[in-house]
Design a protein around this motif. Structure first.
Motif, PDB file in Angstrom:
ATOM      1  N   PRO A 666       0.839  -1.211   0.000  1.00 47.79           N
ATOM      2  CA  PRO A 666       0.000   0.000   0.000  1.00 47.79           C
ATOM      3  C   PRO A 666       0.867   1.252   0.000  1.00 47.79           C
ATOM      4  CG  PRO A 666      -0.788  -1.575   1.618  1.00 47.79           C
ATOM      5  CD  PRO A 666       0.529  -2.086   1.142  1.00 47.79           C
ATOM      6  N   TYR A 667       0.440   2.265  -0.737  1.00 50.86           N
ATOM      7  CA  TYR A 667       1.202   3.507  -0.803  1.00 50.86           C
ATOM      8  C   TYR A 667       1.170   4.215   0.545  1.00 50.86           C
ATOM      9  CZ  TYR A 667       2.532   8.270  -1.823  1.00 50.86           C
ATOM     10  OH  TYR A 667       3.146   9.493  -1.793  1.00 50.86           O
ATOM     11  N   MET A 668       2.342   4.708   0.950  1.00 52.78           N
ATOM     12  CA  MET A 668       2.443   5.510   2.178  1.00 52.78           C
ATOM     13  C   MET A 668       3.268   6.749   1.862  1.00 52.78           C
ATOM     14  SD  MET A 668       3.143   2.431   4.933  1.00 52.78           S
ATOM     15  CE  MET A 668       2.833   3.430   6.375  1.00 52.78           C
ATOM     16  N   ARG A 669       2.964   7.830   2.513  1.00 50.48           N
ATOM     17  CA  ARG A 669       3.619   9.101   2.232  1.00 50.48           C
ATOM     18  C   ARG A 669       5.011   9.166   2.858  1.00 50.48           C
ATOM     19  NH1 ARG A 669       0.142  13.953   4.073  1.00 50.48           N
ATOM     20  NH2 ARG A 669       1.935  15.018   3.161  1.00 50.48           N
ATOM     21  N   GLY A 670       5.933   9.830   2.119  1.00 55.08           N
ATOM     22  CA  GLY A 670       7.241  10.173   2.675  1.00 55.08           C
ATOM     23  C   GLY A 670       8.045   8.987   3.168  1.00 55.08           C
ATOM     24  N   GLU A 671       8.672   9.196   4.323  1.00 54.24           N
ATOM     25  CA  GLU A 671       9.585   8.201   4.860  1.00 54.24           C
ATOM     26  C   GLU A 671       8.871   6.966   5.386  1.00 54.24           C
ATOM     27  OE1 GLU A 671      11.979  10.073   7.777  1.00 54.24           O
ATOM     28  OE2 GLU A 671      13.053  11.368   6.348  1.00 54.24           O
ATOM     29  N   LYS A 672       7.560   7.018   5.489  1.00 51.50           N
ATOM     30  CA  LYS A 672       6.818   5.862   6.004  1.00 51.50           C
ATOM     31  C   LYS A 672       7.014   4.636   5.113  1.00 51.50           C
ATOM     32  CE  LYS A 672       3.224   8.531   8.365  1.00 51.50           C
ATOM     33  NZ  LYS A 672       1.763   8.814   8.470  1.00 51.50           N
ATOM     34  N   ASN A 673       7.287   4.863   3.835  1.00 51.59           N
ATOM     35  CA  ASN A 673       7.558   3.733   2.940  1.00 51.59           C
ATOM     36  C   ASN A 673       8.783   2.944   3.397  1.00 51.59           C
ATOM     37  OD1 ASN A 673       5.723   3.456   0.631  1.00 51.59           O
ATOM     38  ND2 ASN A 673       6.235   5.615   0.277  1.00 51.59           N
ATOM     39  N   ASP A 674       9.795   3.637   3.955  1.00 56.74           N
ATOM     40  CA  ASP A 674      11.014   2.978   4.401  1.00 56.74           C
ATOM     41  C   ASP A 674      10.932   2.525   5.850  1.00 56.74           C
ATOM     42  OD1 ASP A 674      12.330   3.228   1.983  1.00 56.74           O
ATOM     43  OD2 ASP A 674      12.994   5.272   2.432  1.00 56.74           O
ATOM     44  N   ARG A 675       9.799   2.782   6.501  1.00 58.26           N
ATOM     45  CA  ARG A 675       9.674   2.416   7.913  1.00 58.26           C
ATOM     46  C   ARG A 675       8.690   1.266   8.127  1.00 58.26           C
ATOM     47  NH1 ARG A 675       9.433   8.445  10.730  1.00 58.26           N
ATOM     48  NH2 ARG A 675      11.579   9.067  10.226  1.00 58.26           N
ATOM     49  N   ARG A 676       8.371   0.565   7.072  1.00 62.41           N
ATOM     50  CA  ARG A 676       7.491  -0.593   7.226  1.00 62.41           C
ATOM     51  C   ARG A 676       8.189  -1.636   8.085  1.00 62.41           C
ATOM     52  NH1 ARG A 676       3.559   0.040   3.076  1.00 62.41           N
ATOM     53  NH2 ARG A 676       4.329   1.338   1.357  1.00 62.41           N
ATOM     54  N   MET A 677       7.383  -2.394   8.809  1.00 60.95           N
ATOM     55  CA  MET A 677       7.938  -3.384   9.721  1.00 60.95           C
ATOM     56  C   MET A 677       7.557  -4.788   9.264  1.00 60.95           C
ATOM     57  SD  MET A 677       7.224  -1.288  13.238  1.00 60.95           S
ATOM     58  CE  MET A 677       8.064  -2.473  14.273  1.00 60.95           C
ATOM     59  N   ALA A 678       8.100  -5.780   9.966  1.00 62.92           N
ATOM     60  CA  ALA A 678       7.930  -7.176   9.575  1.00 62.92           C
ATOM     61  C   ALA A 678       6.458  -7.554   9.394  1.00 62.92           C
ATOM     62  CB  ALA A 678       8.597  -8.078  10.617  1.00 62.92           C
ATOM     63  N   HIS A 679       5.593  -7.074  10.279  1.00 66.28           N
ATOM     64  CA  HIS A 679       4.184  -7.429  10.195  1.00 66.28           C
ATOM     65  C   HIS A 679       3.565  -6.936   8.889  1.00 66.28           C
ATOM     66  CE1 HIS A 679       0.008  -8.081  11.202  1.00 66.28           C
ATOM     67  NE2 HIS A 679      -0.248  -6.773  11.089  1.00 66.28           N
ATOM     68  N   ASP A 680       3.975  -5.709   8.435  1.00 69.67           N
ATOM     69  CA  ASP A 680       3.450  -5.174   7.184  1.00 69.67           C
ATOM     70  C   ASP A 680       3.805  -6.082   6.014  1.00 69.67           C
ATOM     71  OD1 ASP A 680       2.498  -2.828   8.491  1.00 69.67           O
ATOM     72  OD2 ASP A 680       4.530  -2.023   8.460  1.00 69.67           O
ATOM     73  N   PHE A 681       5.045  -6.544   6.015  1.00 66.99           N
ATOM     74  CA  PHE A 681       5.489  -7.402   4.915  1.00 66.99           C
ATOM     75  C   PHE A 681       4.833  -8.784   4.999  1.00 66.99           C
ATOM     76  CE2 PHE A 681       9.284  -4.558   5.534  1.00 66.99           C
ATOM     77  CZ  PHE A 681       9.066  -3.801   4.398  1.00 66.99           C
ATOM     78  N   LEU A 682       4.725  -9.326   6.209  1.00 68.58           N
ATOM     79  CA  LEU A 682       4.136 -10.662   6.354  1.00 68.58           C
ATOM     80  C   LEU A 682       2.659 -10.674   5.939  1.00 68.58           C
ATOM     81  CD1 LEU A 682       5.844 -11.901   9.643  1.00 68.58           C
ATOM     82  CD2 LEU A 682       5.974 -12.984   7.400  1.00 68.58           C
ATOM     83  N   GLU A 683       1.979  -9.600   6.224  1.00 68.66           N
ATOM     84  CA  GLU A 683       0.570  -9.516   5.810  1.00 68.66           C
ATOM     85  C   GLU A 683       0.430  -9.708   4.301  1.00 68.66           C
ATOM     86  OE1 GLU A 683      -2.424  -6.907   8.526  1.00 68.66           O
ATOM     87  OE2 GLU A 683      -1.006  -5.786   7.294  1.00 68.66           O
ATOM     88  N   ARG A 684       1.277  -9.006   3.542  1.00 67.02           N
ATOM     89  CA  ARG A 684       1.191  -9.116   2.088  1.00 67.02           C
ATOM     90  C   ARG A 684       1.700 -10.470   1.598  1.00 67.02           C
ATOM     91  NH1 ARG A 684      -2.522  -7.030   0.234  1.00 67.02           N
ATOM     92  NH2 ARG A 684      -1.600  -7.474  -1.812  1.00 67.02           N
ATOM     93  N   LEU A 685       2.790 -10.964   2.235  1.00 68.86           N
ATOM     94  CA  LEU A 685       3.321 -12.265   1.839  1.00 68.86           C
ATOM     95  C   LEU A 685       2.289 -13.373   2.047  1.00 68.86           C
ATOM     96  CD1 LEU A 685       6.973 -12.037   3.246  1.00 68.86           C
ATOM     97  CD2 LEU A 685       6.366 -12.409   0.851  1.00 68.86           C
ATOM     98  N   LEU A 686       1.591 -13.321   3.191  1.00 65.17           N
ATOM     99  CA  LEU A 686       0.570 -14.336   3.485  1.00 65.17           C
ATOM    100  C   LEU A 686      -0.622 -14.205   2.538  1.00 65.17           C
ATOM    101  CD1 LEU A 686       0.742 -14.249   7.375  1.00 65.17           C
ATOM    102  CD2 LEU A 686       1.318 -16.199   5.920  1.00 65.17           C
ATOM    103  N   ALA A 687      -1.004 -12.957   2.252  1.00 66.02           N
ATOM    104  CA  ALA A 687      -2.161 -12.742   1.376  1.00 66.02           C
ATOM    105  C   ALA A 687      -1.861 -13.213  -0.049  1.00 66.02           C
ATOM    106  CB  ALA A 687      -2.552 -11.274   1.389  1.00 66.02           C
TER     107      ALA A 687
END
Length: 784
Positions: A666-687
């Motif tokens: 999902p698109y996030m503004r500014g530096e938030k794109n580089d501050r994603r955490m493991a849970h954010d990635f696992l959600e998409r990987l599982l989906a």
């Protein structure tokens, strides 16, 4: 030759035998600070140089015997290291208690021809080269340019010239000749040598009255001195008194003072502040520099600053050239001071003769008491070193009355006394002039030899410059190419090595900064850019050795580089060093993870070190290539930190995995794109994984349910315990341990059990998926 293994035993951080085994492949080694990874690089440096540079200090012992062995080495244990090469040849070294070493297989792998500066690059050496003076850069690069033998020849010629100057004492002889010239003018005015010889022959005929064959004029002078001395011994006491007074009258301190004053005025016209002191220090510094070796630092006796030997010698030479006119004027004044000192010495000696005592006593009673007291107490040695205008005036006011009184008294002397005194002065000065002709010939020959050697040295240095420019042109092209890879589309360009025109032994780095040409990167480049530049220069030098197939060791060389530039280094290694064995050591966990994902596992292996515990346990390898060993090391004392480290590792690893799978986040503004955490990635990987992550069963692919189950477990634990470990101290050891184990197991799901390659190892039949090498598991990102 490529290295198969490096083994250590009680060497530096190692305890019982531990081996780094790249097996002739390139390798990346991760270990937190203090884990002992640099001990392997220390071993390479010790083999190549016989010592370890960063341990060269007063506390390591004369032969580093206090620093090389492990501090907790058992009494009967041995400090050893060995290198095994591709052909299974092996070099072994044992370091004795006194720091000496014994070597077997010394020619293994051709290691005797390896050059340390083309083989090893440490983090501190990257920046140090750029910050070095141009003389230090010259010392560093010249051996790498293959011109060390020419430099050695040039340096030997320079030392030979210094030795000739010292042993011939040519400076002292030239000074003596100047003093004789002053006496010549005073005694003979503008007479030529032939006229002087004619006068001496006339005196010989007058006093010796012997008809002889033609003799050497110097022998005439010697015979004349004997005859005149014999005549004087027959004088009456009154005649001797007049002769002593005449010798005092012949002193000419007035002319000597005038010469010193004239030289002082000329010196004042060109002098800089404290010129006398500076020239004295420069002279001492020059002598000091000539006795120094190469490759070390010294404290300059002039300013106290620590300077590399080569730079210091260049500095002294440059200062001498700049101050040459002042030095010549200073030498003239020094000669004048010497003549004044000799004149006063002679005056003091003659005035102190027993034959002159009655006359001196009369003058003391007549008012010259203070003048003779001054003459007796005058420190002539200090006068040779320095003499101010006030001191010159004091000399004139005290000594000229004595000479004037002697001149007045000598007028009453019988003519034969004045004649004998004059003849004696002519003979003494003539003898010195004639003897000096041989010295002048010797000086001319010596100066011709020195001029020839200097010309020969300059010819060699010109050849060094010619060859250096050619080689540096090639290297500079590589440096620019590598710089453009590390810093694409940046405003620093045209990076080149060049030879400065103002010094013989100097190399520097030029560049354009936002279009402005600069003669040194030290003017504008940040620390990170300086390190990048140093790295490019090292790699360009190393590239010239490509045909010799020697390994490269890069020890924490990206510490000051930001994430973007660290990533570019991977492209550089893959572009220019695919056929070379490269060993990269780093304590940067994120960069290590990136390298594991970006480098080709066919050519690269990966190992991690466990955190260091105690010297008697030593260096330990982790059984996993991941960095979870850092987390496990904290389980006993800080389970919350262990859990937090596990979460951070997953943050990095999963970010790289999702990038490899081209997962849309999902698109996030500014530096938030580089501050994603493991849970954010696992959600998409599982989906996405329900359709995309597949395992081969027979001839068909089915959803990789087992892997997705483990990923889901890891996600739950990260949310429950990982986040709590990051924000509180409530995580206990069993929770942290289970979190680490589950996270490590989750990452293992992306590696094939059969071929041991990761699922993004290769593309398959089209652009819609990636798979492992054997195709047992795949990710169909085209179905996401």
């Amino acid at each position: 030759m490529k290295v198969k293994a490096i083994s250590l035993s009680w060497f530096r951080g190692a305890a019982d035998a531990v081996s780094l085994e790249p097996n002739c492949k390139s390798m990346v080694i991760y270990g937190e600070n203090g884990a002992g990874k640099s001990s392997f690089v220390d071993a390479i440096e010790y083999v190549l140089n016989g010592k370890i540079g960063h341990l060269a200090h007063e506390y390591s012992g004369k032969h580093q015997e206090k620093a090389v062995p492990n501090t907790h080495k058992p009494e009967k244990a041995k400090t050893e290291l060995s290198l095994k090469f591709a052909d299974d040849s092996e070099l072994r070294m044992e370091i004795n208690a006194n720091g000496s070493s014994t070597t077997s297989g010394a020619d293994s792998g051709g290691i005797n021809t390896w050059d340390y500066r083309r083989t090893v690059l440490r983090q501190n050496e990257v920046a140090a080269f750029i910050l070095d003076t141009k003389g230090e850069k010259y010392s560093t690069l010249l051996p790498l340019l293959g011109l060390e033998q020419l430099e050695l020849a040039a340096s030997n010629l320079r030392q030979l010239v210094k030795s000739i100057e010292q042993q011939s004492k040519i400076k002292e002889m030239k000074g003596a000749l100047k003093a004789i010239q002053v006496k010549r003018i005073a005694t003979f005015s503008t007479n030529t040598d032939d006229q002087i010889i004619e006068k001496i022959e006339g005196l010989y005929a007058k006093h010796c009255r012997v008809k002889t064959d033609k003799k050497d004029t110097v022998l005439y002078c010697i015979e004349l001195e004997l005859v005149l001395e014999a005549t004087i011994t027959r004088f009456s006491s009154n005649q001797k008194r007049y002769l002593a007074i005449q010798s005092v009258a012949e002193a000419d301190p007035k002319s000597c003072v005038k010469a010193v004053r004239s030289a002082s005025i000329k010196l004042a016209e060109v002098a800089e502040p404290l010129i006398a002191e500076r020239l004295e220090v420069l002279e001492s510094a020059g002598t000091f520099a000539e006795k120094l070796g190469h490759g070390t630092e010294v404290k300059c006796p002039a300013c106290g600053q620590s300077v590399a030997v080569e730079a210091f010698q260049s500095h002294v030479t440059a200062e001498r050239k700049r101050l040459q006119k002042i030095i010549e004027t200073f030498d003239t004044r020094k000669t004048a001071l010497g003549a004044l000192s000799d004149c006063i010495t002679l005056l003091k000696t003659n005035a102190g003769q027993a034959d002159a005592k009655p006359w001196r006593d009369e003058l003391v009673e007549g008012g010259l008491t203070s003048s003779f007291a001054y003459l007796d107490k005058l420190d002539i040695q200090s006068l040779r070193k320095a003499c101010s205008e006030d001191e010159l005036a004091t000399i004139e006011s005290n000594l000229l009355p004595i000479v004037d009184a002697a001149a007045k008294a000598s007028q009453q002397a019988p003519p034969d006394i004045r004649e004998i005194s004059l003849d004696k002065a002519i003979v003494e000065t003539g003898k010195a002039i004639l003897a000096a002709r041989e010295q002048a010939i010797f000086i001319d020959r010596t100066e011709a030899l020195i001029s020839f050697l200097n010309a020969l040295e300059q010819g060699i240095r010109n050849e060094i410059k010619h060859r250096s420019k050619s080689i540096m042109g090639e290297i500079s092209a590589d440096i620019r190419t590598m710089w453009s890879v590390l810093h694409p589309l940046e405003t620093i360009e045209d990076v080149s090595l060049y030879l400065p025109e103002d010094a013989d032994k100097a190399i520097d780095v030029s560049l354009k900064f936002h279009g402005v040409p600069l003669e040194s990167p030290r003017l504008t480049l940040s620390e990170g850019y300086r390190n990048s530049l140093g790295l490019c220069i090292f790699l360009a030098m190393a590239k010239r050795e490509a045909a010799k197939d020697r390994p490269l060791f890069l020890d924490d060389v990206v510490v000051s580089l930001d994430r973007n530039h660290r990533g570019m280094l991977v492209g550089l290694l893959e572009k220019d060093f695919t056929k070379r064995q490269v060993v990269v050591l780093t304590h940067d966990r994120e960069w290590y993870a990136e390298l594991r994902h970006m480098l080709d596992s066919n050519n690269w292996t990966f190992r991690t070190l466990l955190p260091y515990v105690t010297p008697d346990i030593g260096i330990r390898w982790s059984t996993s290539t991941t960095t979870f060993g850092d987390a496990r090391a904290q389980l006993d004392d800080r389970p919350d930190s262990a859990g937090n480290d596990a979460r951070k590792i997953m943050d990095v690893e999963l970010a790289l995995i999702t990038e490899s799978f081209q997962i849309r986040m999902p698109y996030m503004r500014g530096e938030k794109n580089d501050r994603r955490m493991a849970h954010d990635f696992l959600e998409r990987l599982l989906a996405d994984g329900k359709k995309c992550f597949q395992k081969k069963v027979g001839q068909d692919y089915v959803a990789h349910v087992d892997a997705l189950t483990v990923l889901e477990q890891a996600d739950r634990l990260l949310v429950a315990w990982g986040n709590r470990a990051s924000h509180s101290f409530d995580v206990v050891r069993p929770e942290a341990e289970k979190l680490i184990d589950t996270c490590e197991k989750a990452l293992e799901q992306f590696k094939c059990e059969s071929c041991k390659k990761v699922v993004w190892f290769a593309g398959a039949e089209g652009p819609e998926w990636v798979q492992c090498q054997c195709g047992e598991i795949r990710w169909r990102y085209g179905k996401a």
